[in-house]
Design a protein around this motif. Sequence first.
Motif, short mmCIF file in Angstrom:
data_model
loop_
_atom_site.label_atom_id
_atom_site.label_comp_id
_atom_site.label_asym_id
_atom_site.label_seq_id
_atom_site.Cartn_x
_atom_site.Cartn_y
_atom_site.Cartn_z
N VAL A 116 15.41 -9.76 14.27
CA VAL A 116 15.61 -8.38 14.70
C VAL A 116 16.46 -8.32 15.96
CG1 VAL A 116 13.45 -8.32 16.01
CG2 VAL A 116 14.45 -6.19 15.16
N HIS A 117 16.32 -9.29 16.87
CA HIS A 117 17.07 -9.27 18.12
C HIS A 117 18.55 -9.58 17.89
CE1 HIS A 117 13.22 -8.98 20.07
NE2 HIS A 117 12.82 -10.10 19.51
N TYR A 118 18.83 -10.53 17.01
CA TYR A 118 20.22 -10.87 16.73
C TYR A 118 20.90 -9.80 15.89
CZ TYR A 118 20.20 -15.33 19.04
OH TYR A 118 20.16 -16.29 20.00
N ILE A 119 20.17 -9.19 14.97
CA ILE A 119 20.75 -8.07 14.21
C ILE A 119 21.08 -6.94 15.17
CG2 ILE A 119 20.31 -6.33 12.44
CD1 ILE A 119 18.44 -8.37 11.09
N ASP A 120 20.18 -6.65 16.09
CA ASP A 120 20.39 -5.60 17.08
C ASP A 120 21.64 -5.89 17.92
OD1 ASP A 120 19.53 -3.18 18.46
OD2 ASP A 120 18.96 -4.48 20.11
N LEU A 121 21.76 -7.13 18.38
CA LEU A 121 22.93 -7.51 19.18
C LEU A 121 24.22 -7.40 18.37
CD1 LEU A 121 24.26 -8.68 21.72
CD2 LEU A 121 23.66 -10.97 20.88
N ALA A 122 24.19 -7.88 17.13
CA ALA A 122 25.38 -7.82 16.28
C ALA A 122 25.79 -6.37 16.03
CB ALA A 122 25.13 -8.53 14.96
N LEU A 123 24.82 -5.51 15.73
CA LEU A 123 25.13 -4.10 15.48
C LEU A 123 25.73 -3.45 16.71
CD1 LEU A 123 22.07 -2.87 13.37
CD2 LEU A 123 24.29 -3.64 12.59
N TRP A 124 25.18 -3.76 17.88
CA TRP A 124 25.71 -3.20 19.13
C TRP A 124 27.15 -3.65 19.35
CZ3 TRP A 124 26.99 -5.62 23.89
CH2 TRP A 124 27.29 -4.71 24.92
N MET A 125 27.42 -4.93 19.13
CA MET A 125 28.78 -5.44 19.32
C MET A 125 29.75 -4.88 18.28
SD MET A 125 28.09 -9.42 20.40
CE MET A 125 29.79 -9.72 20.89
#
Length: 200
Positions: free
Chosen positions: A30-39
Amino acid sequence: MASPPRHSGKGGWFTTKELSGGGPLIDLGVHYIDLALWMMGNPKPVAVSGATYCKFAGTDLSDSENSQFGEKKEEGTFNVEDLAIRFIRFDNNVTLQIEFSWASNVQEEGTFLELRGTRAGASIVKGELKLFGETAGQLVNIQPIMGNRRVDAHGEHIKHFVQVIQGREEPILIPQYGVDMIKILTALYRSAELGAEVRL
């Protein structure tokens, strides 16, 4: 209905789906998906496809640091995935491929994020950002110099929250991003159950 896999020494809330919600997808992904979506500028998800596996619950042979997490419980339940593989499509024709695991037969455990665009790319490996692209007709690799500057991410989040509450800043994140994340996670698990793509 088959009973969930059980293994001596595993279990507790961390590996019980009814209590934790899932395995590495919920824990790490969930944290990496969140980061990827933000970027990526927070595109809107439209479809997901994925699979989950639980192959290492019955063994104590693991050198993964993640195998040490959670409460160990004699004859405890282990009914969450230990590997999740997913593919997410967005409304702007962008795609995201993800893989998260607590245990895999790989040479070395690691975390990384890669973005591949038509004009440039980026990677974050072991906390280091690298950019790849073209400048003045030449291919270039760029690594920003961060110096000794350390960022307290949690502290910065709290500071930003206070600034937003006081009306000094606009929120970086809006509620819809959280709604979209829950839709993605729910659909990813549903896709694994169905063995088919799930539209959002």
